[in-house]
Structure formats: C-alpha cells, structure tokens
Scaffold this active site. Sequence first.
Site, PDB file in Angstrom:
ATOM      1  N   ASP A 152      -7.147  -1.245  -4.513  1.00  0.00           N
ATOM      2  CA  ASP A 152      -8.209  -0.922  -3.564  1.00  0.00           C
ATOM      3  C   ASP A 152      -9.151   0.133  -4.132  1.00  0.00           C
ATOM      4  OD1 ASP A 152      -7.080  -2.674  -1.710  1.00  0.00           O
ATOM      5  OD2 ASP A 152      -5.844  -1.097  -0.824  1.00  0.00           O
ATOM      6  N   ASP A 170       0.851  -1.195   0.000  1.00  0.00           N
ATOM      7  CA  ASP A 170       0.000   0.000   0.000  1.00  0.00           C
ATOM      8  C   ASP A 170       0.879   1.236   0.000  1.00  0.00           C
ATOM      9  OD1 ASP A 170      -2.410  -1.438   0.097  1.00  0.00           O
ATOM     10  OD2 ASP A 170      -2.280  -1.629   2.275  1.00  0.00           O
TER      11      ASP A 170
END
Length: 222
Positions: free
Chosen positions: A185, A151
């Site tokens: 995401d 991430d």
Amino acid sequence: MSLKKASIIIIIILLIDQISKIYVKTHFVIGEDVTVFSWFKIAFVENDGMAWGTKLSDFFTFISDKSAKLILTLFRIFAVTGIGFWLVDVVKKKRSKTLIFAIAIIFAGALGNILDSVFYGILFSDSHMEVATFLPEEGGYAGVFYGDVVDMLHFPIWSGQLPEWLPFVGGKTFSFFDPVFNVADVAISTGIGILIVFNRKAFKEEETKTELPDLESHNNLV
C-alpha cells in the site's frame, strides 16, 4: 532508467512486502498487536475488500460477498497487467526516470497485494484464534482468488477529544491515523503521490516530443 533497474526495484519491494506479510501471518493472530513506538504498532488485520475494508457488495447489495471478492481479485489482476504493459512501454520510449520509477513501485505494490488475494487462501491456515501455518495438511482457509490481504502497519499518532467549538465534530473522540496498511500500500500511494506532485517532471519527455513537430514546421517556414 532501464527495465533491468526497474525490475530490481520491483523485486526489492516485493521481497520486503511478502517477507513482512509472511512473518506477521505466521507469528500473530488476527487482532494481535505489538507496540514498537508510542506512535507506531505492528497490528495484524486481514482485508478481504478494497481500501479500509470496503467491499463491492457494500455498494451493490445484489452481489454476494464471495462474488464481490472474486470480481475484485480479477480486476486487480487486469489492472496490474495494464500497469505492467505501461511500464514496459515507457521504458522502451525512454521516458523520464521519475515516471518509470513511479510506475515501477505502483506495479510492485499492486502485484504484492494480488499475491495475497490469489495465493494466501491456499497457502495458509486461518489466523483467527491461532497462528496460521504454512501449507497446512488440511488445506488453506480459502480457495484460489479468495485470499485476504495481510495488513500490519498502524500509526496511531494522536487520539483525543476534539474542541467543543468545532462545528459538527466538536466534543467527539478523534484518532489519527486509524487505517492499518502494508508495504505494498505504501508503494502504491508513494507512486501515485510522485505522479501527482512531480507531474511535469514525470511527463517532461512526452511534452518535449509533442513540441518537436511545431519546431520543425517553424524551421521549414524560415
């Protein structure tokens, strides 16, 4: 929308997702961040669980972290396989472009994170205290199915102290938006958002087809 166009959308999202992850993985150490704007940072973190780092072992204490990781990865593979079959089915049945587009980007996002979970552990060295290398001679930081999701997108839009008059949280420090996420995401969230907000438009053709038998029965009666 044809399957070819849907595939192009999936490939584009996967490329953006994987290129951004590989770049961050091979140029940052975990915890390092770079401020792009006051409200946007590139912040490298790795997630070995679900959303916001939640793990199955947090809910089921009898499951080890390693087993929880394997179960999560296998579930993701099962889920993305189902989404893939769903996408092919709606394309064959010529459903609405909105529905096909939403499913395509959800599939791309889910597949992007699966690639991390399945392969990154054997492709990269550990990112703690040093920048990871690709295909290290000593082997990767984990086995197949045990990789962590990369991430890097962080939007610290606002932080400060909440007004004292607010019940329960008054006077406490609050920041928005804390979670760090990735392109995959974003694709998943966007696809789900489209299905929720544009629900009637997305499933319009399915509703039309269910109404046809009633119309035919009415014509026969007349």
